[in-house]
Motif scaffolding. Structure first.
Motif, PDB file in Angstrom:
ATOM      1  N   SER A 250       0.802  -1.311   0.041  1.00 31.40           N
ATOM      2  CA  SER A 250       0.035  -0.048   0.012  1.00 31.40           C
ATOM      3  C   SER A 250       0.830   1.297   0.052  1.00 31.40           C
ATOM      4  CB  SER A 250      -0.838  -0.018   1.097  1.00 31.40           C
ATOM      5  OG  SER A 250      -0.213  -0.012   2.258  1.00 31.40           O
ATOM      6  N   TRP A 251       0.347   2.410   0.136  1.00 34.40           N
ATOM      7  CA  TRP A 251       0.922   3.537  -0.033  1.00 34.40           C
ATOM      8  C   TRP A 251       1.851   4.308   0.795  1.00 34.40           C
ATOM      9  CZ3 TRP A 251      -4.298   3.389   1.183  1.00 34.40           C
ATOM     10  CH2 TRP A 251      -4.654   3.826   2.410  1.00 34.40           C
ATOM     11  N   GLU A 258       2.255   7.483   5.274  1.00 40.61           N
ATOM     12  CA  GLU A 258       2.114   6.149   5.038  1.00 40.61           C
ATOM     13  C   GLU A 258       0.898   5.881   5.403  1.00 40.61           C
ATOM     14  OE1 GLU A 258       4.918   4.487   7.609  1.00 40.61           O
ATOM     15  OE2 GLU A 258       6.816   5.087   6.770  1.00 40.61           O
ATOM     16  N   SER A 259       0.402   4.646   4.583  1.00 39.57           N
ATOM     17  CA  SER A 259      -0.669   3.860   4.969  1.00 39.57           C
ATOM     18  C   SER A 259      -0.529   3.521   6.651  1.00 39.57           C
ATOM     19  CB  SER A 259      -1.173   2.705   4.161  1.00 39.57           C
ATOM     20  OG  SER A 259      -0.362   1.790   4.080  1.00 39.57           O
ATOM     21  N   LEU A 262       1.473   0.063   6.895  1.00 37.41           N
ATOM     22  CA  LEU A 262       2.355   0.046   5.922  1.00 37.41           C
ATOM     23  C   LEU A 262       3.724  -0.773   6.403  1.00 37.41           C
ATOM     24  CD1 LEU A 262       3.316   0.495   3.345  1.00 37.41           C
ATOM     25  CD2 LEU A 262       4.577   2.671   4.087  1.00 37.41           C
ATOM     26  N   ASP A 299      -4.853  -0.556  -3.509  1.00 41.20           N
ATOM     27  CA  ASP A 299      -4.796   0.707  -2.516  1.00 41.20           C
ATOM     28  C   ASP A 299      -6.489   0.679  -2.205  1.00 41.20           C
ATOM     29  OD1 ASP A 299      -2.495   1.533  -2.214  1.00 41.20           O
ATOM     30  OD2 ASP A 299      -2.668   2.894  -3.663  1.00 41.20           O
ATOM     31  N   TYR A 302      -7.280  -2.276   0.307  1.00 37.80           N
ATOM     32  CA  TYR A 302      -6.633  -2.152   1.850  1.00 37.80           C
ATOM     33  C   TYR A 302      -7.564  -0.885   2.375  1.00 37.80           C
ATOM     34  CZ  TYR A 302      -4.090  -0.172   5.533  1.00 37.80           C
ATOM     35  OH  TYR A 302      -3.743   0.289   6.910  1.00 37.80           O
ATOM     36  N   LYS A 303      -7.855   0.222   1.726  1.00 38.16           N
ATOM     37  CA  LYS A 303      -8.480   1.241   2.489  1.00 38.16           C
ATOM     38  C   LYS A 303      -9.995   0.642   2.933  1.00 38.16           C
ATOM     39  CE  LYS A 303     -10.694   5.574   1.514  1.00 38.16           C
ATOM     40  NZ  LYS A 303     -12.151   4.960   1.857  1.00 38.16           N
ATOM     41  N   LEU A 382      -9.150   5.157   6.682  1.00 40.13           N
ATOM     42  CA  LEU A 382      -9.605   3.632   6.382  1.00 40.13           C
ATOM     43  C   LEU A 382     -11.270   3.716   6.832  1.00 40.13           C
ATOM     44  CD1 LEU A 382      -6.802   1.778   8.645  1.00 40.13           C
ATOM     45  CD2 LEU A 382      -7.029   2.554   6.130  1.00 40.13           C
TER      46      LEU A 382
END
Length: 768
Positions: A250-251, A258-259, A262, A299, A302-303, A382
């Motif tokens: 992820s990002w 950062e996510s 991460l 992405d 995950y989000k 999230l």
């Protein structure tokens, strides 16, 4: 890449035919269909048509493999997608081989495969893009990337012609499915937008007319929302070779943003990428952070769902190698999928995971859709992580101590500390206590003779929104104790009503139905006195004329605009209604609506961050005063930290409404309690730092609070008492040393606590 190298790539692609080892969509379907005729595996697999392609209505097939495949069991679920981009065919063969291993394992892996089937639900989609795959297989365009959405060279609408070009990147038709997902979709390429890469992909990245415009994207989205997948891989191949043999997590945007998970995702990526040798045998695959924002699948996964999905670029710039290299690639990449399945169940792999079932403590029944938040790995970006139909939550973690916050509608919140270790999965069931129900009465006061539309009350909590059509007299409903916001949109020309409160007793509100008009003209903004690039265009006030607000070199940038003063004159209920949409960087950039009196005192301060999902919405904000206001003005601010830019703020309509309301009090109140303002750390900045931080937080009114800092071992290294007031509070925190000793580099946890609540956020100290 120079022109000679580009011509070499083109000649490689177009001088070859696709090896017969590759499966066409018809061959995939035939193979999966043949499995249905094998009695010995009938209970181990289930073929599901999860959707149909956009243009040609071809079936998109998925196979579920498990020991009881026809039953949805309380087991971890994983997903592997072989192909999204049409020309990237290697992934199809990788997942087709996995199907064969699971259903017909060789003797040396049979025990392992049986364990995976026993404890997992394994979903495999050989191709998400069957119509694009057919274009590659029929030889018409070996570089085709998208689906076959019918478009026109002169606009994004059908012309009943398949507009393709055998050269790289000049295909008019089609949407890039890996740019069509809702998260950050706005940043993708528009129709016929030339690509700025050095390998001339041109129109290959078109994002579609709107998020999830394509049937293929919808099929994968719906499958993800129906199944709480723990891990997933979507296989890709890099046409240019620049991204070949990499594993994307992820990002991490602008190298700093950062996510929330991460670190955990990257550690897992490190583990399985190290198991995949590169094609030349000199190294292994490289795990990297995802830095782009343009509607990619992993992405969004995950989000929105919490699934750790990885984008893996297999192979090299030789996208469609011969059968010998196909087999070699399959064998080298297979350990990635096996590792993730092992990791999901803790089988000969790191088992760091917390799982359990959330129960109603009174009935002992599992609670579906309870929110389970890991405070150390959380953020408003999230989507809330919910328990599934079994009441199950499941979170992949690193070794450490974590704070679980569990909440559900109609139940008391619960926070507990749980330890995850790498030797075994931590099972922690949660039992929530129901709260009592209270009666809420909404009584309309005034005549309705001239009103033909009976209003609705929208009752909003953090869990759900309900709509109630109101009677002309008393309206009584029973609701569990919770924080609510009630909004009543009256017919045009009448004063709307809005109130936020904690329903901790039986409350009755008298709601006057009074005619009024907005005090604001069509264009009230003092543009000449504004700060920043505000623009008024086509009836909209926008924070900037460009698509995205600007990045700056400073740590913070504030732009603002305001109206002149409006006379209030002996009116004590003020409602600001704003019809707007916004998108800012979650938890870092904010829009801010303020109402100021004639002495520049702030009487309303509403701060918002995140997104309205590209849709206009109407918000109402109320100010009450025992005595009347004289005059008020509205100020808007956009506050950004100068790193990641989004589309900013658009205001379609703004109204300032005022009446003299004689029903300000709450009556029939059995419990006397002030509304609860959540205790929340909104951000810590800069993070990482050398030990000096600014902690931005919200607090309860007049709460006596403390700020504490703990190291990763749970040891308290700092404590200070605070006297806080309502609203946002900025705390300057200096933890560079403790008891005369310098604080070393590492991760720390900042905890703000009041008498009843606490908020925790992590920070990182990096010292040279």
């Amino acid at each position: 890449m120079n022109k000679i190298l580009l011509l070499m790539i083109s000649s490689i692609l177009f001088s070859q035919e696709l090896d017969s080892r590759y499966h066409s969509s018809q061959e995939i379907n035939a193979y999966l269909d043949s499995l249905n005729n094998i009695e010995s595996i009938s209970n181990l697999m289930k073929i599901d048509t999860i959707g149909f392609s956009t243009q040609e209505n071809l079936p998109i097939l998925a196979i579920k493999i498990s020991d009881n495949a026809d039953t949805k069991e309380d087991e971890p679920r994983v997903l592997f997608v072989g192909q999204v981009h049409a020309e990237e065919v290697l992934g199809v063969e990788i997942v087709m081989d996995l199907i064969n291993d699971l259903l017909f394992p060789n003797p040396n892996i049979i025990t392992h495969m049986n364990i995976l089937k026993q404890y997992l639900d394994i979903w495999i989609i050989p191709t998400l893009n069957p119509e694009g795959l057919n274009v590659v297989h029929d030889g018409s365009d070996l570089s085709f990337r998208k689906n076959k959405r019918d478009l026109s060279p002169i606009g994004p609408y059908p012309n009943n012609i398949f507009d393709f070009d055998a050269s790289i990147g000049n295909d008019i038709d089609g949407v890039d499915l890996n740019r069509n997902f809702g998260f950050n979709w706005a940043f993708g390429d528009t129709f016929l937008e030339p690509d700025n890469s050095d390998y001339a992909s041109h129109y290959d990245y078109y994002k579609g007319e709107e998020p999830f415009s394509e049937s293929e994207s919808i099929a994968l989205r719906d499958l993800a929302l129906e199944n709480d997948f723990v891990f997933s891989i979507v296989w890709h191949s890099s046409r240019s070779g620049n991204l070949s043999e990499k594993v994307f997590t992820s990002w991490k945007w602008e190298e700093v943003k950062e996510s929330p998970d991460l670190g955990i995702m990257k550690k897992i990526a490190d583990s399985f990428s190290g198991l995949i040798p590169t094609e030349d045998g000199t190294s292994t695959y490289l795990p990297v952070f995802s830095g782009s924002r343009n509607g990619k699948i992993h992405d969004w996964f995950y989000k929105t769902t919490g699934c750790f999905q990885y984008l893996v670029e297999c192979g090299t710039a030789n996208l469609q190698p011969d059968s010998l290299l196909i087999e070699n690639t399959i064998e080298r990449t297979k350990p990635a999928m096996i590792y993730l399945m092992d990791r999901a169940i803790g089988y000969y792999a790191d088992a760091s995971q917390i799982t359990g079932i959330v129960y109603d403590n009174n009935t002992n029944q599992p609670l579906e859709n309870a929110v389970v938040e890991i405070l150390e790995h959380s953020g408003s970006i999230l989507t809330p992580r919910l328990t599934n139909e079994f009441g199950r939550y499941r979170r992949i973690l690193d070794v450490g101590t974590y704070t679980l916050k569990v909440k559900a509608y109609g139940f008391q919140n619960q926070e507990i500390t749980v330890v995850a270790n790498n030797s075994s999965i931590t099972n922690q069931n949660i039992y929530l206590e129901p709260v009592r129900n209270n009666e809420l009465s909404l009584n309309l006061i005034g005549g309705f003779e001239d009103i033909f539309t009976i209003p609705y009350a929208v009752i909003t909590s953090e869990f759900k929104n309900d709509s109630l059509q109101l009677n002309l007299s008393s309206n009584t409903i029973s609701l569990p104790e919770n924080n609510y916001k009630i909004t009543i949109e009256m017919p045009d020309g009448y004063m709307p009503w809005e109130k936020s409160f904690l329903l901790d007793g039986d409350y009755s509100f008298s709601i006057p139905v009074i005619e009024t008009e907005s005090l604001i003209s069509d264009d009230p903004w003092l543009i000449d006195a504004s700060i920043g690039p505000w623009v008024f265009s086509n009836g909209l006030l926008k924070s900037q004329s460009n698509l995205y607000y600007q990045n700056t070199d400073s740590t913070t940038f504030v732009q603002e605009i305001e109206t002149d003063y409006f006379s209030i004159e002996n009116r004590n209920r003020i409602v600001v209604s704003i019809d707007h949409k916004y998108e800012t960087e979650w938890d870092h950039d904010y829009i801010n609506l303020l109402l100021l009196d004639e002495f520049e005192n702030i009487v309303l301060n509403k701060k918002m961050s995140g997104s309205t999902d590209n849709e206009f919405k109407t918000d109402y904000f109320t100010i009450l005063n025992d005595s009347s206001f004289s005059s008020l003005k509205i100020k808007l601010k956009l506050l950004v930290d100068g790193s990641v830019s989004y589309s900013g703020w658009e205001i379609k309509e703004l109204n300032l409404l005022a009446i003299d309301d004689g029903y300000l009090d709450i009556s029939s109140q059995k419990t006397n309690s002030l509304p609860s303002i959540p205790l929340r750390i909104s951000s810590i900045y800069p993070n990482p730092s050398n030990g000096r931080f600014q902690v931005n937080m919200d607090s309860e009114i007049g709460a006596v609070s403390k700020v504490k800092v703990f190291n990763i071992l749970g040891q308290e290294i700092y404590s200070k008492q605070l006297k806080l007031v309502s609203g946002e509070k900025n705390i300057l925190l200096d933890i560079r040393n403790f008891n005369g000793l310098n604080t070393g580099s590492g991760m720390f946890f900042v905890q703000i606590e009041s008498q009843k609540k606490q908020a925790i956020q992590k920070c990182v100290i990096i010292k040279n």
